[in-house]
Enzyme design. Structure first.
Site, PDB file in Angstrom:
ATOM      1  CG  ASP A 153      -7.648  -0.523   0.802  1.00  0.00           C
ATOM      2  OD1 ASP A 153      -6.450  -0.839   0.877  1.00  0.00           O
ATOM      3  OD2 ASP A 153      -8.051   0.657   0.730  1.00  0.00           O
TER       4      ASP A 153
ATOM      5  N   GLY B 139      -4.136  -5.987 -11.863  1.00  0.00           N
ATOM      6  CA  GLY B 139      -5.184  -5.137 -12.425  1.00  0.00           C
ATOM      7  C   GLY B 139      -6.373  -5.939 -12.910  1.00  0.00           C
TER       8      GLY B 139
ATOM      9  CG  ASN C 223      -2.398   0.012   0.823  1.00  0.00           C
ATOM     10  OD1 ASN C 223      -2.766   0.594  -0.196  1.00  0.00           O
ATOM     11  ND2 ASN C 223      -3.231  -0.607   1.627  1.00  0.00           N
TER      12      ASN C 223
ATOM     13  CG  ASP D  60     -11.980   5.962   0.568  1.00  0.00           C
ATOM     14  OD1 ASP D  60     -12.128   6.595  -0.494  1.00  0.00           O
ATOM     15  OD2 ASP D  60     -11.165   6.287   1.444  1.00  0.00           O
TER      16      ASP D  60
END
Length: 320
Positions: free
Chosen positions: A262, A230, A167, A298
């Protein structure tokens, strides 16, 4: 007591409501709560798992908002301490119709950056089955890194399954060299490492999934590396040498990529908590990531169990 534990910094986000308008010119914002590790915690709870979140916030309105919002998601707050001396981190975020949104962070010297390892000593790990760690928290201050290492040490001593997502937040580190050196070393203390191909390029010089996996499998504790590639999906390699690709899911429209990584971690973790196979766990990670990129916010796209089942049904796949 909770099955899952994570540590991080909650970020109060003032997100623009005006598409493709700069933060300088935007006048309308709405307040939401973010933070990579908190996204994982919220998503895991949404899928029915108990979670405790470790952090520190200020004794001011934003800190009140953080506690209230986390409680509304039924994530455990008993390990969130309060301090009158430092403020709760926040950020501004623009809204874009193409590509990734930009952010302006106000987190240096925040309450979470002053979380000490003394707090870690008080945490009860007796019922924790999985701990999720990310490279963001050790980046925010030397004090936070010390607390992070103390927690990793306790997790390792207790033999608790630990996942680690690099991250990357390069602007939080003094240099890219220190970021790579620190995160690569920390990754070796995790059972499962979850890098992306772009992270691999920055951390160890390659964007080849197998090369990345082989690099992190040198870690003393690491048994599995899952490389996010991806929309194509994810590449998995075990310390035993077994490797395979798990195909991603097609998405017609990408609204916002924030929270997808996440969500991937959360999907993997929750499936493992439910004793699914590693391949199914990675498939769930791909599924949650695909759902998340179709929403703004998010973690707005993270599914409930019924929503996840409906998604699998539409895609014609099943977990095992």
């Amino acid at each position: 007591m909770s099955e899952l534990m994570t540590i991080g910094e909650p970020i109060v986000t003032f997100a623009s409501k005006e598409p493709d308008v700069s933060m300088t010119d935007a006048l309308e914002f709405h307040k939401i709560l973010g933070g990579a590790e908190l996204n994982v915690a919220i998503g895991a709870k949404r899928l029915g798992h108990s979670v405790d979140y470790i952090s520190q916030v200020g004794e001011e309105p934003l800190g009140d908002y953080v506690i209230k919002t986390i409680k509304s998601h039924q994530v455990g707050t008993r390990y969130i301490s309060r301090t009158p001396d430092y403020w709760t981190a926040f950020q501004l975020k623009d809204r874009v119709t193409h590509g990734n949104p930009s952010t302006q962070n106000y987190r240096k010297g925040s309450a979470a950056a002053h979380l000490t390892k003394d707090v870690i000593d008080q945490i009860d790990l007796s019922d924790v089955k999985v701990a999720h760690m990310s490279g963001i928290f050790p980046a925010i201050s030397a004090t936070a890194e010390e607390a992070f290492r103390a927690l990793m040490g306790r997790l390792e001593a207790a033999d608790i399954l630990t996942t680690f997502d690099p991250n990357l937040r390069p602007t939080l580190w003094p240099s890219q060299e220190q970021m790579a050196r620190t995160l690569n070393e920390l990754a070796g203390h995790a059972d499962i490492v979850l890098p992306g191909v772009e992270e691999g390029k920055l951390l160890m010089g390659s964007d080849d999934p197998e090369t990345i996996a082989d690099f992190y499998l040198q870690g003393a504790r690491t048994q599995v590396v899952i490389v996010k590639v991806g929309p194509a999906g994810a590449y998995v390699k075990r310390a035993t040498g077994e490797s395979y690709m798990v195909k991603g899911f097609q998405v017609d429209h990408v609204a916002d990529t924030v929270g997808a990584g996440d969500g991937f971690a959360m999907g993997v973790i929750t499936a493992l908590l439910e004793h699914k196979s590693l391949k199914s766990a990675v498939m769930r990670g791909n599924a949650v990531g695909a759902l998340q990129v179709q929403t703004y916010g998010d973690n707005d796209g993270y599914p409930t169990p019924d929503e996840l089942r409906a998604f699998y049904q539409r895609e014609g796949v099943t977990e095992d």
